[in-house]
Structures are given as C-alpha cells and as structure tokens.
Design a protein around this motif. Structure first.
Motif, mmCIF file in Angstrom:
data_model
loop_
_atom_site.group_PDB
_atom_site.id
_atom_site.type_symbol
_atom_site.label_atom_id
_atom_site.label_comp_id
_atom_site.label_asym_id
_atom_site.label_seq_id
_atom_site.Cartn_x
_atom_site.Cartn_y
_atom_site.Cartn_z
ATOM 1 N N LEU A 88 0.823 -1.207 0.000
ATOM 2 C CA LEU A 88 0.000 0.000 0.000
ATOM 3 C C LEU A 88 0.855 1.253 0.000
ATOM 4 O O LEU A 88 0.591 2.211 -0.747
ATOM 5 C CB LEU A 88 -0.931 0.001 1.214
ATOM 6 N N VAL A 89 1.903 1.260 0.827
ATOM 7 C CA VAL A 89 2.778 2.432 0.902
ATOM 8 C C VAL A 89 3.438 2.679 -0.454
ATOM 9 O O VAL A 89 3.516 3.821 -0.930
ATOM 10 C CB VAL A 89 3.853 2.242 1.997
ATOM 11 N N GLN A 90 3.901 1.624 -1.107
ATOM 12 C CA GLN A 90 4.603 1.791 -2.382
ATOM 13 C C GLN A 90 3.662 2.212 -3.497
ATOM 14 O O GLN A 90 4.010 3.060 -4.335
ATOM 15 C CB GLN A 90 5.302 0.479 -2.776
ATOM 16 N N LEU A 91 2.463 1.625 -3.542
ATOM 17 C CA LEU A 91 1.568 1.849 -4.674
ATOM 18 C C LEU A 91 0.700 3.097 -4.526
ATOM 19 O O LEU A 91 0.282 3.678 -5.520
ATOM 20 C CB LEU A 91 0.667 0.619 -4.872
ATOM 21 N N GLN A 92 0.434 3.532 -3.299
ATOM 22 C CA GLN A 92 -0.441 4.678 -3.108
ATOM 23 C C GLN A 92 0.323 5.954 -2.765
ATOM 24 O O GLN A 92 -0.282 6.967 -2.430
ATOM 25 C CB GLN A 92 -1.476 4.372 -2.025
ATOM 26 N N THR A 93 1.654 5.898 -2.859
ATOM 27 C CA THR A 93 2.475 7.076 -2.581
ATOM 28 C C THR A 93 3.149 7.545 -3.866
ATOM 29 O O THR A 93 3.782 6.743 -4.550
ATOM 30 C CB THR A 93 3.564 6.754 -1.536
ATOM 31 N N PRO A 94 3.037 8.819 -4.227
ATOM 32 C CA PRO A 94 3.740 9.330 -5.416
ATOM 33 C C PRO A 94 5.243 9.136 -5.277
ATOM 34 O O PRO A 94 5.789 9.196 -4.167
ATOM 35 C CB PRO A 94 3.364 10.821 -5.427
ATOM 36 N N ASP A 95 5.927 8.898 -6.394
ATOM 37 C CA ASP A 95 7.359 8.622 -6.351
ATOM 38 C C ASP A 95 8.138 9.742 -5.661
ATOM 39 O O ASP A 95 9.087 9.474 -4.916
ATOM 40 C CB ASP A 95 7.908 8.423 -7.774
#
Length: 406
Positions: free
Chosen positions: A331-338
C-alpha cells in the motif's frame, strides 16, 4: 502464462542485483549486531552497556526520520544505498582492525553501533523507495514478498552464522561482513534503471513534515501502519523468550535458539507462499484476520508448557505478521507518489522500529509487574482488541478489496 511472465520479470538483472544486495546487507547487519553485542558483554560484563548497544542503533533511526526521507526524495536513491553499504563495510573493517590491534573498547563499539544505525536509517527508506523503479506496478506485491523473505532469511541465517564465526573468533565475523557489504554495495551500484528526474519542492517546514501529513491524510495507509504498530507493540511475546525457555519450558539455551528462529521460519514460509499465491481480493478482512491469528497465537504461546506447541504458536506469529507487512508495504509503495516515497517510507520505518523496540520494553516491563505468562497472554488479548477497534476506526481499511482500489 501470467505466472511465467511474473517469474521472468522478477528474475530481471536489476531486480536480481537488488535482491542479492539486500540479502547480503541484511544478513551482514544481523551478524554484526550479534558480534557487537557479544563483544560488548565480554569486554564489560555489564547489562547496561549491552542495552546501550541497542539504543545506539535505534536512536539514529528515530532522530533522523525526517532527514532521511528528504534525502531519499532529493537524491539518487541507488547511490544513497550504495554509499551506506560501503560505509557499513568500512565500519566492519575498522572493527576488524580494532580487534587485531587491541584498541577496541566500550566507547568504540558504541560509536560503531551508532554509525551502523545511522547508515541503516538512510539505507532502509531509500532501498524501499528504489523497489517500485525496478518492477512494474502489477508485480509489486510479489516483489515485496520476495524482499520480505530476504529479511526473514537474514534473521535466520545472520545470527546463526554470526554465532558460529564468533566461536572461531570475532575477526572472522568482521571479515565476512566487510566483504559481503562491499559486494552488496557494488551490486547496488551496478543496478541500471530508467533515469527519473524529480523536481523536489523547496526545503521548508511543510516539505519536512509532508511525509507525516501524507500518512495522516491517507486513512488506508495510516490505519495499516498504526494497526501494525500497536499490534506488535502489545503482542511482543518474543522479547520474553529467555524467560520462557529457562523458567517455564525448561529447554535451556538450545530451546531458546530454536524458539528465536521459529517466528522467522514462519514468516519466511508465508513470504514464499505469498510470492506464488499473492493476495488479490478482500485485503481488509484478510489483514484483520491475520492480526486475529497473531493475537490468538500469542495467547497460545503464553499458556503453553510444551515446546512443540510453543513452536507452533511462534510459527503462526511469524507467518501472520508477514501478511500485515506485505499488505502495508504494498500500500505504501503503490499509493504514494514517487516524489514522496522516501519521506513516507521513512515514517513507515519509524513505525516499524518503534513497535519492535517499545514492544520489547512493554513486554519486559509488564512481565516484571504481573509475570511473563500473564504479560504475554494480556498482550495477545490486546492485539485482538486493537484489531477489532481499528475495524471501526478505519472503515476504509476494513472495506479494502485490492491494493489499487479502496
């Protein structure tokens, strides 16, 4: 066909270098932690000094959380990880020289532990933020399961290998760790990826605290990482393993070693299972179900007077915890902008470190007040209660069906 494409992607050169580098780095850190703690106690025979080693490693992570996030979002994350691993290799080499030259003492060990802690503080969020740049979005959960298995494998192999090498002499631990970390750094440096040009926002108070603000405004991420924080905080029965091994199960050091390994083995098996059978539907109910198993397994461990039953409970504790780790990390990786991943991953790392460190403190303190069995049992109940409470406090997390859609 999909499975073939998935495995082919996970074997691509960049991810392979990343995975091997992370394995070497994590295993070396575990080895160094064992060696440093052992040498500190041999030199001082002081439990307080031994506790200071853990504090020296934890404090940099806590104090540098906001800094490391900014660094990871403003500079090349690959180079940050590379530099950290090379510095860690250098610290291992200095510990080696200190042993051979005879000048390694209490203060030198604490300084080395603090530098290692600071390097890990920078390396962790930068490495986690690097992963989404190596695999496509649809394979992120499998990639995280692979990297999670790395951490669990390191927790099994690292302390064991460190103990074996210490028996031969501390210098062998430091030589092995120095070489492994140097190789890890080279592999990281050799990772090739598409260059991403980020335009970081100006360094202001707003940008410094933006990771915390982002987590606070995203109820799914906030609910997931805070749930893991309080569940592990209350269910930290593993901190009481020496007491259970000596006074309750009467298994001695051998039994203690087996019990310390059991949660990592359970976590490793679950990580491998999630690689081949990724979570796709009803993630919210699965998450809360896993926390329920974690709490019940903790309660089972608390009341068990049989080593086999205790080991089964510890396997369940490790396996159920990994489900939370994979869901939270995905969730942190996929829902956070790069452009914000470094700051958000730094906050996530702080939550993880706090839950582990304070969980051990909470369990030890409560055990001193009411006894180890009662403390572990109450901790298991607390985990179940927290899981139920979070279901109502974070309804969006309870209704979570997939990693991309709430």
């Amino acid at each position: 066909m999909l499975e073939t494409e998935t495995e082919s992607t996970l074997r691509q050169p960049s991810f392979t270098k990343f995975w091997v580098s992370r394995t070497l780095s994590s295993t070396s850190f575990q080895m160094l932690s064992v060696a440093i703690g052992w040498q500190m106690y041999v030199l001082t025979h002081d439990a307080y000094s031994l506790g200071l080693v853990g504090l020296a490693q934890f404090l940099p992570m806590m104090l540098l959380t906001l800094v490391v996030g900014q660094v990871a979002d403003r500079f090349d994350r690959r180079k940050i990880v590379f530099l950290c691993q090379i510095i860690e290799s250098g610290i291992a080499a200095l510990l080696l020289v200190g042993n051979l030259a005879g000048w390694l003492g209490r203060n030198e060990i604490l300084v080395a532990a603090a530098i290692l802690g600071a390097c890990r503080a920078f390396e962790g969020p930068s490495s986690s933020s690097l992963l989404p740049m190596l695999v496509p979005k649809e394979l992120m959960q499998k990639a995280i399961a692979w990297t999670t298995s790395t951490g669990q494998t390191s927790q099994i192999i690292g302390p064991t290998l460190g103990g074996v090498l210490i028996a031969a002499g501390p210098v062998f631990v430091y030589v092995t760790a120095a070489v492994a970390l140097f190789v890890a750094g080279i592999l990281t440096f050799l990772i090739r990826m598409e260059r991403i040009v980020r335009k970081p926002e100006p360094l202001t108070a707003r940008s410094i605290f933006s990771g915390l603000v982002f987590v606070r405004r995203n109820p799914v991420i906030l609910g997931t990482i805070s749930l893991d924080l309080f569940a592990v905080l209350l269910g930290g029965a593993t901190a009481l393993l020496p007491i259970f091994a000596e006074d309750i199960l009467h298994t001695g050091p051998l039994g203690l070693g087996v019990m310390r390994t059991a949660p990592a083995v359970g976590a490793l098996l679950m990580s491998i299972a999630l690689v081949y059978f990724p979570l796709k539907k009803a993630l919210g109910p699965i998450l809360f179900g896993a926390l329920g198993v974690f709490g019940l397994a903790t309660m089972l461990f608390a009341v068990s007077t049989n080593l086999i039953i205790s080991l089964v409970a510890l396997l369940l504790i490790g396996g159920s915890d990994v489900i939370s780790v994979v869901i939270r990390s995905s969730l942190v990786q996929l829902q956070t902008p790069d452009e914000m991943r470094g700051r958000v991953n730094a906050v996530n790392s702080l939550f993880i470190g706090t839950s582990n460190q304070l969980g051990e403190f909470e369990s030890g303190t409560l055990a001193g007040m009411i006894g180890p069995v009662q403390a572990a049992f109450v901790g298991g109940i607390g985990t179940v209660v927290v899981a139920g409470l979070w279901m109502f406090l974070f309804p969006s997390l309870r209704r979570l069906r997939s990693l991309s859609n709430e």
